[in-house]
Design an enzyme around this catalytic site. Structure first.
Site, mmCIF file in Angstrom:
data_model
loop_
_atom_site.group_PDB
_atom_site.id
_atom_site.type_symbol
_atom_site.label_atom_id
_atom_site.label_comp_id
_atom_site.label_asym_id
_atom_site.label_seq_id
_atom_site.Cartn_x
_atom_site.Cartn_y
_atom_site.Cartn_z
ATOM 1 N N ARG A 172 -60.598 15.649 32.265
ATOM 2 C CA ARG A 172 -59.664 16.589 32.283
ATOM 3 C C ARG A 172 -58.900 16.921 31.183
ATOM 4 N NH1 ARG A 172 -55.912 12.859 35.924
ATOM 5 N NH2 ARG A 172 -56.492 11.604 34.036
ATOM 6 N N GLU B 271 -48.354 10.444 24.450
ATOM 7 C CA GLU B 271 -46.788 10.196 24.208
ATOM 8 C C GLU B 271 -46.093 11.024 23.200
ATOM 9 O OE1 GLU B 271 -44.068 6.563 25.580
ATOM 10 O OE2 GLU B 271 -44.727 6.434 23.594
ATOM 11 N N ASP C 33 -33.524 21.019 21.428
ATOM 12 C CA ASP C 33 -35.115 21.284 21.032
ATOM 13 C C ASP C 33 -34.904 22.902 20.977
ATOM 14 O OD1 ASP C 33 -35.656 18.829 21.748
ATOM 15 O OD2 ASP C 33 -36.502 19.346 23.777
ATOM 16 N N ARG D 151 -40.844 30.298 7.030
ATOM 17 C CA ARG D 151 -39.380 30.071 7.529
ATOM 18 C C ARG D 151 -38.765 29.019 6.812
ATOM 19 N NH1 ARG D 151 -38.442 32.595 12.704
ATOM 20 N NH2 ARG D 151 -40.065 33.477 13.875
ATOM 21 N N HIS E 33 -34.435 25.613 4.961
ATOM 22 C CA HIS E 33 -33.221 25.675 5.640
ATOM 23 C C HIS E 33 -32.807 24.007 5.751
ATOM 24 C CE1 HIS E 33 -34.933 29.460 7.532
ATOM 25 N NE2 HIS E 33 -34.515 29.776 6.677
ATOM 26 N N HIS F 93 -35.992 22.046 4.888
ATOM 27 C CA HIS F 93 -37.233 22.064 5.849
ATOM 28 C C HIS F 93 -37.523 23.346 5.683
ATOM 29 C CE1 HIS F 93 -39.290 22.618 9.461
ATOM 30 N NE2 HIS F 93 -39.851 21.567 8.897
ATOM 31 N N GLU G 86 -24.523 26.463 7.542
ATOM 32 C CA GLU G 86 -26.097 26.933 6.926
ATOM 33 C C GLU G 86 -26.168 26.684 5.457
ATOM 34 O OE1 GLU G 86 -27.068 30.906 8.059
ATOM 35 O OE2 GLU G 86 -27.648 30.327 10.044
ATOM 36 N N LYS H 201 -32.802 37.460 4.839
ATOM 37 C CA LYS H 201 -31.886 36.482 4.580
ATOM 38 C C LYS H 201 -32.658 35.389 3.588
ATOM 39 C CE LYS H 201 -30.958 32.976 7.317
ATOM 40 N NZ LYS H 201 -30.471 32.170 8.446
ATOM 41 N N ASP H 202 -34.025 35.046 3.944
ATOM 42 C CA ASP H 202 -34.580 33.920 3.107
ATOM 43 C C ASP H 202 -34.914 34.366 1.949
ATOM 44 O OD1 ASP H 202 -34.092 32.250 5.211
ATOM 45 O OD2 ASP H 202 -36.300 32.223 6.066
#
Length: 183
Positions: free
Chosen positions: A23, A28, A48, A59, A62, A119, A143, A169-170
């Site tokens: 299938r 986990e 999350d 991205r 940060h 990160h 931030e 911004k970045d």
């Protein structure tokens, strides 16, 4: 799950055990007790987040400061990214060093980025769905960020700078020497 220590104390690459049958597969993806035992942390995730991006989107880098600092457990549900953590812990013997890992929907690897690290990630595939858990709630006033191409950090993003897609911004984040302190 296989927990692989990186050269930066506290950062782990996590490889799940996939169980295949006719299938598809089962795995986990997170078990708090196992996670804390293997990482030596006492991390409890409370939020999350998910993002969708196209090839060349970068991205980061940060982080959140002070009482709002965050640990992250990141993974890619679909596509492939180059994921990067930079040690910004004052007094750390690896301050300013980084570690990177390829995360993809195919390899199902996860990357634990503890508090005290900046990160960021770059999308290598046509599109990518990026998912991450945080152990603290986001706070706009807390931030922090570091310019993705800071020569003192020396990240090889594997793309020409002209092809990167970076938020306004970045594009104007400070270098590590002038960045907001994590604590």
């Amino acid at each position: 799950m296989n927990f692989i220590k990186t050269e930066l104390e506290g950062c782990f690459i996590i490889e799940p055990k996939l169980i295949y049958d006719g299938r598809g597969y089962f795995m986990e993806s997170f078990n708090e007790k196992l996670f804390n035992d293997k990482t030596g942390s006492d991390t409890h995730f409370v939020q999350d987040n998910q993002s969708y991006s196209t090839r060349g989107v970068l991205r980061g880098l940060h982080y959140q400061t002070g009482d709002h600092a965050q640990a992250k457990l990141v993974r890619v549900l679909h596509g492939e990214v180059l994921d990067v953590a930079v040690d910004i812990r004052p007094g750390s013997p690896t301050f300013g060093r980084h570690v990177d890992v390829i995360l993809s929907g195919e390899n199902q690897r996860q990357f634990f980025v503890p508090r005290g690290f900046a990160h960021g990630f770059l999308v290598l595939s046509d599109t990518a769905t990026f998912f991450y858990k945080c152990d603290n709630f986001y706070n706009k006033e807390s931030e922090g960020g570091i310019m993705y191409n800071d020569p003192d950090i020396g990240i090889n993003w594997q793309f020409d700078a002209e092809t990167l897609i970076i938020s306004e911004k970045d594009q104007f984040l400070p270098n590590l020497a002038n960045a907001r302190e994590i604590w």
